[in-house]
Design a protein around this motif. Structure first.
Motif, short mmCIF file in Angstrom:
data_model
loop_
_atom_site.label_atom_id
_atom_site.label_comp_id
_atom_site.label_asym_id
_atom_site.label_seq_id
_atom_site.Cartn_x
_atom_site.Cartn_y
_atom_site.Cartn_z
N MET A 83 59.87 7.16 4.94
CA MET A 83 58.62 7.73 5.42
C MET A 83 58.87 9.18 5.83
N SER A 84 57.98 10.06 5.45
CA SER A 84 58.16 11.47 5.74
C SER A 84 57.73 11.79 7.18
N LYS A 85 58.24 12.93 7.66
CA LYS A 85 57.89 13.37 9.02
C LYS A 85 56.39 13.60 9.15
N GLY A 86 55.78 14.20 8.17
CA GLY A 86 54.35 14.50 8.20
C GLY A 86 53.51 13.24 8.32
N ARG A 87 53.86 12.24 7.54
CA ARG A 87 53.13 10.97 7.58
C ARG A 87 53.30 10.30 8.95
N LEU A 88 54.52 10.31 9.49
CA LEU A 88 54.78 9.72 10.80
C LEU A 88 54.01 10.45 11.90
N ILE A 89 53.98 11.77 11.84
CA ILE A 89 53.22 12.55 12.82
C ILE A 89 51.73 12.23 12.70
N GLY A 90 51.24 12.10 11.47
CA GLY A 90 49.84 11.76 11.25
C GLY A 90 49.48 10.40 11.83
N ILE A 91 50.35 9.41 11.65
CA ILE A 91 50.11 8.06 12.19
C ILE A 91 50.10 8.09 13.71
N VAL A 92 51.06 8.80 14.31
CA VAL A 92 51.13 8.89 15.77
C VAL A 92 49.89 9.58 16.32
N LEU A 93 49.47 10.69 15.69
CA LEU A 93 48.27 11.39 16.15
C LEU A 93 47.02 10.52 15.97
N GLY A 94 46.95 9.76 14.89
CA GLY A 94 45.82 8.85 14.67
C GLY A 94 45.76 7.78 15.74
N LEU A 95 46.90 7.18 16.09
CA LEU A 95 46.94 6.16 17.14
C LEU A 95 46.58 6.77 18.50
N PHE A 96 47.07 7.98 18.75
CA PHE A 96 46.73 8.66 19.99
C PHE A 96 45.22 8.92 20.07
N ALA A 97 44.63 9.37 18.99
CA ALA A 97 43.19 9.62 18.96
C ALA A 97 42.41 8.33 19.18
N VAL A 130 43.41 5.61 20.85
CA VAL A 130 43.56 5.24 22.26
C VAL A 130 42.68 6.13 23.14
N CYS A 131 42.64 7.43 22.84
CA CYS A 131 41.77 8.34 23.61
C CYS A 131 40.30 7.97 23.46
N PHE A 132 39.88 7.63 22.26
CA PHE A 132 38.49 7.25 22.02
C PHE A 132 38.12 5.99 22.79
N VAL A 133 38.95 4.96 22.70
CA VAL A 133 38.66 3.69 23.39
C VAL A 133 38.65 3.90 24.89
N THR A 134 39.60 4.66 25.40
CA THR A 134 39.67 4.92 26.83
C THR A 134 38.45 5.69 27.32
N THR A 135 38.07 6.72 26.61
CA THR A 135 36.90 7.51 26.99
C THR A 135 35.63 6.67 26.93
N PHE A 136 35.50 5.86 25.90
CA PHE A 136 34.32 5.01 25.77
C PHE A 136 34.23 4.03 26.93
#
Length: 142
Positions: free
Chosen positions: A1-15, A17-23
């Motif tokens: 797995m490339s670094k870019g894909r891993l960073i994208g997955i982590v940022l997607g999961l973070f987003a 979690v932020c959405f659910v928490t804010t909601f």
């Protein structure tokens, strides 16, 4: 797995979690109540509406001429079962103050992580009967 894909997955999961928490944090679940007065006020009051005159709704349950003991009983039945959020503590504010023949009651009708909405009732009695009534929804932000 490339670094870019891993960073994208982590940022997607973070987003996510932020959405659910804010909601969850902001929506202020509709509380459960056995008080028809509270249910009617919540139905008539849009989320975030403060300072609205709810005297007409309150007068259905507290009509002029009602005995003082009956009015106090109606006020004592105004209560909610607060939501059970997973990371914030609901604050309930219920207070009753007498000044001469005037009763001011403040009852929480909705609570969120940002604050709460309370129904403020002003009742003036004369000769043991309700003579004047005013009701409004007030917001408290903590």
């Amino acid at each position: 797995m490339s670094k870019g894909r891993l960073i994208g997955i982590v940022l997607g999961l973070f987003a996510l979690v932020c959405f659910v928490t804010t909601f969850d944090y902001s929506r202020g679940r509709t509380p459960e109540t056995k008080s028809q007065l509270v249910a009617d006020v919540l139905t008539a009051t849009r989320s975030g509406e403060c300072g609205g005159d709810d005297t007409e709704i309150a007068s259905r349950y507290l009509p002029l001429g009602m005995a003082q003991a009956e009015a106090e009983q109606v006020i004592n039945t105004i209560e909610i079962v607060p939501p059970k959020p997973w990371f914030w503590q609901p604050q309930i504010e219920n207070a009753t103050t007498w000044t001469g023949e005037t009763l001011e009651a403040l009852r929480t009708i909705k609570t969120t992580a940002f604050g709460r909405q309370a129904l403020r009732l002003h009742l003036t009695f004369g000769e043991g009967k309700l003579r004047r009534l005013a009701a409004e929804v007030v917001c408290r932000f903590d």
